[in-house]
Design an enzyme around this catalytic site. Sequence first.
Site, mmCIF file in Angstrom:
data_model
loop_
_atom_site.group_PDB
_atom_site.id
_atom_site.type_symbol
_atom_site.label_atom_id
_atom_site.label_comp_id
_atom_site.label_asym_id
_atom_site.label_seq_id
_atom_site.Cartn_x
_atom_site.Cartn_y
_atom_site.Cartn_z
ATOM 1 N N GLY A 69 0.848 -1.182 0.000
ATOM 2 C CA GLY A 69 0.000 0.000 0.000
ATOM 3 C C GLY A 69 0.882 1.230 0.000
ATOM 4 N N GLN A 74 3.380 9.658 2.121
ATOM 5 C CA GLN A 74 4.655 9.017 1.772
ATOM 6 C C GLN A 74 5.244 9.571 0.479
ATOM 7 O OE1 GLN A 74 2.938 4.845 2.411
ATOM 8 N NE2 GLN A 74 5.073 4.606 2.967
ATOM 9 N N CYS A 122 7.568 -0.978 5.882
ATOM 10 C CA CYS A 122 7.028 0.260 5.315
ATOM 11 C C CYS A 122 8.042 0.824 4.327
ATOM 12 C CB CYS A 122 6.774 1.258 6.442
ATOM 13 S SG CYS A 122 6.091 2.827 5.892
ATOM 14 N N LEU A 123 7.551 1.289 3.181
ATOM 15 C CA LEU A 123 8.467 1.865 2.186
ATOM 16 C C LEU A 123 9.174 3.102 2.726
ATOM 17 C CD1 LEU A 123 6.343 1.547 -1.077
ATOM 18 C CD2 LEU A 123 8.099 -0.003 -0.200
ATOM 19 N N HIS A 164 -2.599 0.205 8.604
ATOM 20 C CA HIS A 164 -1.264 0.766 8.355
ATOM 21 C C HIS A 164 -1.370 2.012 7.470
ATOM 22 C CE1 HIS A 164 3.200 0.169 7.500
ATOM 23 N NE2 HIS A 164 2.837 1.060 6.583
ATOM 24 N N GLU A 165 -2.141 1.901 6.375
ATOM 25 C CA GLU A 165 -2.204 3.016 5.429
ATOM 26 C C GLU A 165 -3.005 4.193 5.985
ATOM 27 O OE1 GLU A 165 -0.170 2.955 3.119
ATOM 28 O OE2 GLU A 165 0.270 0.820 3.217
ATOM 29 N N HIS A 168 -0.993 6.276 8.305
ATOM 30 C CA HIS A 168 -0.139 7.243 7.611
ATOM 31 C C HIS A 168 -0.880 8.562 7.402
ATOM 32 C CE1 HIS A 168 3.619 5.315 6.551
ATOM 33 N NE2 HIS A 168 3.034 4.285 5.987
HETATM 34 ZN ZN LIG Z 1 3.903 2.514 5.464
#
Ligand SMILES: [Zn+2]
Length: 202
Positions: A69, A74, A122-123, A164-165, A168
């Site tokens: 995701g 991000q 996480c990216l 998670h998303e 963010h």
């Molecule tokens: Zn993340």
Amino acid sequence: MLASAAEPAAVGPRATILDVMAILKVARLGHPVLRQPARPVPPAQVPSAETQRFIDDMIETMREYDGAGLAANQVHSLQQIAVIEVQKNPRYPDAPEIPLMVVINPVVTALTEEQENGWEGCLSVPDMRGVVPRYTSVRLECLDREGNPLSVVAKDFFARVIQHETDHLNGIVYVDRIADMRTLSHIAEWNRYWLGIREQSE
Ligand SMILES: [Zn+2]
């Protein structure tokens, strides 16, 4: 602040070739944009070419980096937009598949008090993994990329990705949710010491 992209091509038969999607630059832990809450997208703005292009770029960026995701924070944009997709992902080889989903202005409600521990990455936190407790069942209410209201009940891994998303978009990173910081691991050590030892849900 988006990564630069080629100017859209002029009208003509090659426009679809030249007007390619862009890979956006991903903010890493420490960048303030990850700690700021994103703003709701005015529904009338969802169908705009600018928003649709941004969504396409987010999808392209998520796929490029094998994310499960990606949230707008991000990629340096404080709009409440996230994209989710899991299809035979090398970063999450055992994860169940999740069809592509565009999530705008999400509201997430836990449908259980039960939480389950699972590994997350996480990216924006490259090469790290940690164990995060998440609700095992949530309701997601949001707009889709056409601006239509969407209501989904998600369980287990899907519920984890949604939490998670949407975290963010509220300025929260998964490391904030780690209950036992001793699980926070570099991917190489994780593969060596943790993989298969603890129940793995992603
Ligand atoms: Zn993340």
